[in-house]
Write a protein that holds these residues in place. Structure first.
Motif, PDB file in Angstrom:
ATOM      1  N   TRP A 180       0.867  -1.190   0.040  1.00  0.00           N
ATOM      2  CA  TRP A 180      -0.001   0.143  -0.010  1.00  0.00           C
ATOM      3  C   TRP A 180       0.770   1.360   0.031  1.00  0.00           C
ATOM      4  CZ3 TRP A 180       1.779  -2.181   4.164  1.00  0.00           C
ATOM      5  CH2 TRP A 180       2.321  -1.385   5.054  1.00  0.00           C
ATOM      6  N   GLY A 181       0.164   2.460  -0.355  1.00  0.00           N
ATOM      7  CA  GLY A 181       0.915   3.684  -0.172  1.00  0.00           C
ATOM      8  C   GLY A 181       1.492   4.227  -1.519  1.00  0.00           C
ATOM      9  N   ARG A 182       1.706   5.444  -1.449  1.00  0.00           N
ATOM     10  CA  ARG A 182       2.647   6.153  -2.415  1.00  0.00           C
ATOM     11  C   ARG A 182       3.979   5.707  -2.753  1.00  0.00           C
ATOM     12  NH1 ARG A 182       0.963  11.783  -0.055  1.00  0.00           N
ATOM     13  NH2 ARG A 182       1.020  10.516   1.713  1.00  0.00           N
ATOM     14  N   SER A 183       4.156   5.402  -3.589  1.00  0.00           N
ATOM     15  CA  SER A 183       5.667   5.040  -4.210  1.00  0.00           C
ATOM     16  C   SER A 183       6.812   6.511  -4.255  1.00  0.00           C
ATOM     17  CB  SER A 183       5.846   4.439  -5.506  1.00  0.00           C
ATOM     18  OG  SER A 183       5.286   3.130  -5.575  1.00  0.00           O
ATOM     19  N   ALA A 184       7.901   6.512  -3.725  1.00  0.00           N
ATOM     20  CA  ALA A 184       8.792   7.387  -3.857  1.00  0.00           C
ATOM     21  C   ALA A 184       9.449   7.800  -4.873  1.00  0.00           C
ATOM     22  CB  ALA A 184       9.806   7.631  -2.518  1.00  0.00           C
ATOM     23  N   ASN A 185       8.840   8.448  -5.897  1.00  0.00           N
ATOM     24  CA  ASN A 185       9.442   8.375  -7.427  1.00  0.00           C
ATOM     25  C   ASN A 185      10.387   9.430  -7.230  1.00  0.00           C
ATOM     26  OD1 ASN A 185       7.928   6.037  -8.628  1.00  0.00           O
ATOM     27  ND2 ASN A 185       6.082   7.630  -8.309  1.00  0.00           N
TER      28      ASN A 185
END
Length: 677
Positions: A344-349
């Motif tokens: 889950w959660g946003r990826s650190a792009n």
């Protein structure tokens, strides 16, 4: 300022309501003109200067009659400009940082400008620890909100309150004095023999005596006998009855759903499906090994619990969710059993100075993404679950305060007091890895508020919690009879955070806290406390814990400028293998709050060769001949508990597990040795 002065402050704020009633009615009648102009004035292409020019024109034309706006044109303009950029909260934070003494005025302006968004504005501000809660209360009262809608923590005329969980109950007696005392006995209904419970503790905010009874049987009726002693009125004995909750909820057989029958991919939305139970007949969704809930790329959650009630999830694999794996908002009576939550959660792009952002355009770092995130949600059980492998990782303190995902994020307050708090988190495995660490494993939101975090009457026990760059668990917030016990804790900058404790009492007992360290293997304390005077003011009880670490044992941290804490620490084993400056102390208490008690704790620093503490010790360890390397080698051999010799007067009724040969179980109590009353 004393704790009594702070408790009086809360009552003064509530009394303001009576004086504000007539004013608020007039205020509502007059503020509608500018409120109607707000969106027009702050249209998306308006600059701050053009908004201020427009307001001055409206003021000169007599459209703006209210003093709060006429006298604050610049501030009102900035808030309106913030609105068009979706950052009213940030504007108030900015204004408050410039002139903290005027914070209440700025909030009052925002509430008047956007009356339909009052609740949202207040909720956002109450999550910000740098905003003084008294300023929020005062502005809310002046805007016409009732005290009941602002704070849930009043005794409401009750003489006592009993709140049973599955294996414990709390008891709170209201209208008491600080010098009063109360001893508790309890037994199953029908039995003759009374069991001794612990003493009740003074709780200054509500002028109450409060405490917990633990190790009870599920679904069982008990009676309590309380002996109260008052210096002026003498001794009084009262009895109360309660029943512990069932070990599993009552399920309506007509509301049992196979996941494979109701799920077609993407987010599972309970509101759309219309799945909900009742108090006597819960709905239940059952997973299987062939059906996973996998969120779509645009789904904020894999499971959206929404504001549903009386729903159980069992044996479900959950993957994805842009923000959260499982999300609840204003829900209550939710049971999550045997579920696996990951990815889950946003990826650190985009990474800037060691901190992860979703992309280059992101203004704010990735933070507050939870495997299970429950907001304004109470009466929850999470058991036998695994939460692991988020999409992003948290930064360590070398880049500033850690930010990133957490396994669970808790805000257990609920608009209906009956449903607030009451979390049971048991037998779970919540763990990151050394490469992908959580911010906190279990994170408390609004942790500088009396209604923050677990709030009240919760039990977190028999879990494995590991790998965070900040705290393993935050109990922070109200902490009224919040219990943390029989857990294994390792690999975090701090183990258990109980800063601040704004109501209390809370209990941290029979845990195994060891092998601390963030990804750099830096650490501070096994148990972190503070904020007694800045955010008053409850006691933290620390009993029977096995703490083996290079960090400190019990350690201070500042909250709103104050690191003072109030603690009763007894029968703990604390062993440390580092000794320098302020590191390696079993107890580091530079402020020495006089009501704190340190009783019979085994403390040893292997570098120094003796006990190291910075505190006024109430009662030294009763067997000093055991403070040697041979015993310490036995203690640190790798077991999650140690059998420590103890005299009967040093045992804590209902909390200390004694073996037949008069030894206390320090650390996690093995199942075979658990005493259930």
């Amino acid at each position: 300022m004393s704790r009594l002065s702070y408790s009086c402050m809360f009552f003064v704020i509530f009394l303001l309501a009576a004086g504000c009633t007539s004013v608020s009615h007039q205020y509502h009648a007059n503020n509608s003109a500018l409120a109607r102009h707000a969106k027009l004035v702050s249209r998306s292409d308006a600059s701050l200067q053009s908004i201020e020019t427009k307001l001055l024109t409206l003021k000169n034309e007599g459209v703006i009659k209210e003093a709060i706006f006429r006298e604050n044109i610049t501030e009102t303009s900035r808030i309106l400009f913030g609105f068009q950029n979706a950052s009213v909260k940030d504007t108030i934070l900015s204004l408050s940082s410039e002139q903290p003494e005027r914070t209440s005025e700025y909030i009052e302006i925002a509430l008047a400008l956007f009356p339909q968004a009052k609740t949202k504005i207040l909720e956002e501000l109450r999550l910000e620890s740098q905003i003084d809660e008294n300023a929020i209360f005062t502005a809310a009262l002046k805007s016409g909100l009732s005290p009941d809608s602002i704070s849930q923590f009043t005794a409401s005329g009750q003489e006592y309150l009993l709140v049973p969980l599955i294996n414990s109950t709390s008891i709170t007696l209201f209208n008491k004095q600080e010098d009063d005392s109360a001893q508790v006995q309890f037994r199953k209904v029908g039995e003759e023999q009374w069991n001794n419970g612990g003493s009740l503790y003074w709780e200054p905010i509500r002028s109450a005596l409060s405490g917990s009874i633990v190790h009870l049987s599920p679904n069982t009726e008990y009676e309590i006998q309380v002996t109260e002693i008052n210096e002026s009125s003498g001794t009084e004995v009262n009895r109360y009855r309660f029943a512990t909750r069932q070990n599993t909820p009552p399920v309506d057989p007509d509301k049992v759903y196979k996941l494979s029958d109701i799920y077609n991919g993407g987010m599972l939305d309970l509101g759309t499906l219309g799945i909900e139970g009742t108090r006597d007949g819960w709905a239940k969704i059952v997973g299987d090994s062939n059906t996973k809930i996998i969120a779509g790329d645009n789904d904020d959650y894999a499971i959206n619990v929404g504001n549903t009630q009386y729903v159980m999830f069992e044996n479900i694999t959950v993957e994805g969710g842009r923000l959260h794996g499982i999300y609840g908002n204003y829900a209550h009576d939710i049971w999550i059993k045997g579920c696996d939550v990951s990815r889950w959660g946003r990826s650190a792009n985009n990474v800037r100075e060691g901190i992860g952002y979703e992309n280059e355009a992101s203004k704010y770092p990735i933070n507050y993404d939870g495997g299970i995130a429950l907001r304004r949600t109470g009466r929850v059980v999470v058991e036998n679950c695994k939460i692991h492998s988020p999409n992003a990782k948290a930064n360590h303190w070398g880049y500033g305060h850690p930010k990133g995902p957490s396994a669970m994020i808790i805000l257990a307050t609920h608009p209906t007091q009956e449903f607030a708090g009451q979390y049971i988190i048991r037998n779970n495995h919540f763990a990151g890895t050394n490469e992908v660490r959580f911010n906190d494993v279990i994170e408390s939101r609004a942790n500088g508020r009396v209604w923050g975090g677990f709030v009240r009457d919760s039990a977190i026990h028999d879990n494995y919690l590991a790998y965070a760059n900040d705290d393993i668990i935050e109990l922070d917030g109200g902490q009224s009879n919040v219990l943390f016990y029989n857990n294994e804790v390792e690999q975090g900058y701090c183990g258990v955070s109980a800063i601040p404790n704004m109501l209390g009492p809370s209990y941290i007992f029979n845990n195994y806290i060891h092998n601390l360290g963030d990804e750099r293997q830096k650490h501070w304390g096994a148990i972190k406390l503070g904020g007694l005077f800045s955010k008053p003011g409850g006691i933290v009880n620390i009993f029977n814990n096995l703490i083996i670490t290079g960090a400190n044992g019990i350690a201070p941290a500042g909250f709103a400028g104050d690191s003072t804490y109030w603690v009763h620490a007894q029968n703990n084993i604390m062993v440390h293998d580092i000794f320098r400056e302020t590191m390696g102390y079993s107890i580091h208490d530079p402020n020495n709050y006089p009501s704190s008690k340190y009783i019979n704790n085994f403390m040893f620093n292997t570098k120094a060769g003796y006990s190291v503490s910075n505190a006024v010790i109430t009662v030294n360890f009763e067997f000093p001949e055991l403070l040697n390397y041979e015993i310490v080698d036995d203690i640190t051999s790798g077991a999650s508990h140690y059998r420590l010799p103890i005299s009967l007067p040093m045992s804590i009724p209902n909390f200390t597990h004694l073996t037949e040969n008069q030894k206390a179980i320090i650390g996690i109590v093995p199942t075979a040795l658990k005493k259930v009353y």
